[in-house]
Design a protein around this motif. Structure first.
Motif, short mmCIF file in Angstrom:
data_model
loop_
_atom_site.label_atom_id
_atom_site.label_comp_id
_atom_site.label_asym_id
_atom_site.label_seq_id
_atom_site.Cartn_x
_atom_site.Cartn_y
_atom_site.Cartn_z
N VAL A 53 16.94 51.55 -1.60
CA VAL A 53 16.66 52.54 -0.56
C VAL A 53 17.70 52.45 0.56
CG1 VAL A 53 14.99 53.29 1.17
CG2 VAL A 53 14.20 52.57 -1.10
N ARG A 54 18.03 51.24 0.97
CA ARG A 54 19.04 51.06 2.02
C ARG A 54 20.38 51.63 1.59
NH1 ARG A 54 19.66 45.31 4.82
NH2 ARG A 54 21.50 46.48 5.49
N GLN A 58 22.41 54.37 3.67
CA GLN A 58 23.70 53.99 4.22
C GLN A 58 24.84 54.84 3.65
OE1 GLN A 58 22.19 49.37 4.73
NE2 GLN A 58 23.86 49.84 3.33
N LEU A 59 24.84 55.06 2.36
CA LEU A 59 25.89 55.88 1.76
C LEU A 59 25.80 57.33 2.23
CD1 LEU A 59 26.05 54.50 -1.89
CD2 LEU A 59 27.80 54.30 -0.11
N VAL A 65 29.90 60.79 8.12
CA VAL A 65 30.78 60.47 9.26
C VAL A 65 32.18 60.04 8.86
CG1 VAL A 65 28.76 59.75 10.57
CG2 VAL A 65 30.09 58.02 9.36
N ILE A 66 32.41 59.67 7.62
CA ILE A 66 33.70 59.08 7.26
C ILE A 66 34.85 60.07 7.42
CG2 ILE A 66 33.68 59.61 4.78
CD1 ILE A 66 34.71 56.73 4.36
#
Length: 277
Positions: A53-54, A58-59, A65-66
């Protein structure tokens, strides 16, 4: 070219989401059924579910934003510092639950910073642009893995071979040297994953950098050169990370409760030898 590359990737749709959920549930179920945790509980299954899930969250955030980060130098370095901070916290907490976990920053930063700086000064990795993030991320990830494996193996060995450590002190070895005799052989196993990956590249696996370059339109020669650089750089980073982790454990900087100076513990210095640790 981008359209051709996109056609070769996994489609981002409901089917992919369902497959990911099924695979994550399968992984967690296997870990739970076979109790693949150090204490024989189902704790590792929960960790796997939370990790999945994290990773999704996160991805997803990074994907948003990347594109902006790579065009702003301050934001780029801020993102790299965030990567380093998370790696330090993750590695440190995997090694020990006490306050010495922050020492994990040393074996992660010490090998990665000079390598990235050298690549930047040589012009191989520009400061601005997308290349800085994946290159630094790969190196930090490699240092994290080596630090965790080396640190855990070293401290586990020190705990189970207390008698050998005390025997070393009894024959006159300094505390650091007595610890090294116990922990160094086991901690060196942390280099095996990177070593085996390099030895079998192209024969067993095609690593991510190679595949990513090909999908991005690079020639096989260019992709192979980038992947070779990644593998060699990773071995250098991981070798130094393990060496520094072993030294930190040997000097008693990284330890588990009770503290290394407590009498009668594997990490303790012999009476009158505290200055040697």
């Amino acid at each position: 070219m981008r359209e051709i590359a996109a056609q070769t990737l996994l489609p981002v749709n409901v089917t992919l989401a369902v497959v990911l959920v099924v695979l994550l549930l399968a992984a967690a179920t296997v870990a739970a059924v076979f109790r693949l945790s150090p204490d024989g509980s189902r704790g590792r299954a929960r960790e796997m579910a939370v990790a999945g899930v994290r990773a999704t969250v996160q991805l997803g955030a990074v994907s948003l934003v990347i594109g902006w980060v790579v065009h702003h130098t301050a934001a780029l370095f801020g993102f790299l510092l965030l990567m380093f901070a998370v790696a330090t916290r993750t590695a440190g907490r995997r090694i020990t639950p006490n306050g010495t976990w922050w020492w994990a920053a040393v074996p992660i930063a010490a090998p990665v910073v000079p390598v990235v700086a050298a690549l930047t000064l040589a012009g191989l990795v520009p400061v601005r642009g997308i290349a800085m993030i994946p290159v630094t991320g790969i190196l930090i990830g490699g240092a994290l893995t080596a630090t965790v494996l080396g640190g855990r193996r070293a401290l586990d060995e020190l705990r189970t071979r207390t008698g050998e450590f005390e025997a070393g002190l009894a024959i006159g070895l300094l505390a650091r040297d007595a610890r090294l005799e116990v922990i160094r052989p086991a901690a060196s196993d942390a280099l095996l994953p990177g070593l085996d990956q390099t030895r079998t590249v192209g024969l067993v696996t095609l690593p991510g950098a190679f595949v990513g370059m090909l999908l991005g339109g690079a020639s096989p020669v260019q992709a192979g050169a980038v992947q070779l650089f990644v593998l060699i750089a990773l071995m250098a980073v991981q070798a130094l990370a393990v060496a520094l982790t072993v030294e930190l454990v040997a000097y008693g900087k990284l330890h588990r409760d009770p503290p290394p100076d407590a009498p009668g513990t594997p990490g303790a210095a012999a009476p009158g030898r505290a200055a040697d640790a």
